[in-house]
Scaffold this motif. Structure first.
Motif, PDB file in Angstrom:
ATOM      1  N   SER A  14     -40.077  19.733  -4.652  1.00 35.91           N
ATOM      2  CA  SER A  14     -40.740  20.843  -5.340  1.00 35.91           C
ATOM      3  C   SER A  14     -39.881  21.387  -6.478  1.00 35.91           C
ATOM      4  O   SER A  14     -40.392  22.088  -7.352  1.00 35.91           O
ATOM      5  CB  SER A  14     -41.063  21.975  -4.358  1.00 35.91           C
ATOM      6  OG  SER A  14     -39.886  22.621  -3.926  1.00 35.91           O
ATOM      7  N   MET A  15     -38.607  21.056  -6.488  1.00 36.55           N
ATOM      8  CA  MET A  15     -37.716  21.589  -7.514  1.00 36.55           C
ATOM      9  C   MET A  15     -37.137  20.526  -8.441  1.00 36.55           C
ATOM     10  O   MET A  15     -36.367  20.843  -9.331  1.00 36.55           O
ATOM     11  CB  MET A  15     -36.593  22.369  -6.838  1.00 36.55           C
ATOM     12  CG  MET A  15     -37.115  23.587  -6.099  1.00 36.55           C
ATOM     13  SD  MET A  15     -35.834  24.519  -5.279  1.00 36.55           S
ATOM     14  CE  MET A  15     -35.921  23.823  -3.654  1.00 36.55           C
ATOM     15  N   ALA A  20     -37.787  21.305 -12.082  1.00 32.11           N
ATOM     16  CA  ALA A  20     -37.583  22.688 -12.510  1.00 32.11           C
ATOM     17  C   ALA A  20     -36.637  22.720 -13.707  1.00 32.11           C
ATOM     18  O   ALA A  20     -35.639  22.010 -13.746  1.00 32.11           O
ATOM     19  CB  ALA A  20     -37.018  23.520 -11.362  1.00 32.11           C
ATOM     20  N   GLY A  44     -35.742  32.449  -4.931  1.00 35.91           N
ATOM     21  CA  GLY A  44     -36.620  32.548  -3.773  1.00 35.91           C
ATOM     22  C   GLY A  44     -35.920  33.267  -2.658  1.00 35.91           C
ATOM     23  O   GLY A  44     -34.825  33.813  -2.857  1.00 35.91           O
ATOM     24  N   PRO A 103     -34.825  28.035  -9.502  1.00 34.39           N
ATOM     25  CA  PRO A 103     -35.820  28.975  -8.995  1.00 34.39           C
ATOM     26  C   PRO A 103     -35.186  30.022  -8.074  1.00 34.39           C
ATOM     27  O   PRO A 103     -34.239  29.731  -7.351  1.00 34.39           O
ATOM     28  CB  PRO A 103     -36.802  28.106  -8.215  1.00 34.39           C
ATOM     29  CG  PRO A 103     -36.172  26.781  -8.080  1.00 34.39           C
ATOM     30  CD  PRO A 103     -34.991  26.702  -8.986  1.00 34.39           C
ATOM     31  N   GLY A 105     -39.024  24.764  -1.602  1.00 28.04           N
ATOM     32  CA  GLY A 105     -39.924  25.706  -2.236  1.00 28.04           C
ATOM     33  C   GLY A 105     -40.599  26.670  -1.286  1.00 28.04           C
ATOM     34  O   GLY A 105     -40.066  26.998  -0.223  1.00 28.04           O
TER      35      GLY A 105
END
Length: 156
Positions: free
Chosen positions: A65-66, A69, A75, A73, A42
């Motif tokens: 962090s994912m 999801a 990024g 995501p 992330g």
């Protein structure tokens, strides 16, 4: 933060209270980053790419962090940073080393007996608390290993 200093880290960044992660990384590592162990991913990892030194090494062990999801995501794309710094990024999955498991257990046991391993556990009591303990992993409720104690060990 005090816990990480106790473990021997030179610097630590609290991502929950730091308004500018990129600036905090620059202050914590003014000469750049040679090695990065990533188990979160992330925005923190995205910021790390800006501070990689030539021939930096990145071990990816997780991407918590994912994990929840619902969409992929979008990024920063790290490829240009990896290229210009000649950095190496490699996934690290413990199951890749299953043939060496006994050796690892033996070595870790020796280090534990010698007091060379420092660790913390957050122990939650009760089988019915398993969902809360699991969800707490994503909120940072634990320090170190999260353990759920479901019963006392019966005497043999």
């Amino acid at each position: 933060m005090d816990y990480l200093k106790k473990l021997g880290f030179d610097e630590a960044i609290n991502y929950k209270t730091t308004p500018d992660i990129d600036q905090a990384i620059a202050a914590a590592a003014p000469q750049g980053i040679d090695c990065y162990f990533d188990n979160v991913g992330g925005p923190i990892t995205d910021a790390v790419y800006n501070h990689l030194n030539k021939h930096a090494r990145i071990a990816i062990c997780g991407q918590i962090s994912m994990y929840n999801a619902t969409a992929v995501p979008v990024g920063p794309r790290p490829e240009s940073k990896l290229l210009t710094t000649s950095s190496l990024m490699k996934g690290f999955i413990v199951s890749d080393y299953l043939p060496r498991w006994p050796e690892g257990v033996q070595q870790l046991g020796e280090w534990y007996r010698q007091g060379k391993l420092q660790f913390e556990e957050t122990i939650t009591e009760g089988f019915d608390q398993i969902p809360a303990a699991f969800l707490g992993l994503f909120e940072g409720d634990n320090t170190g290993k999260a353990v759920v104690k479901v019963a006392e060990l019966a005497a043999a």
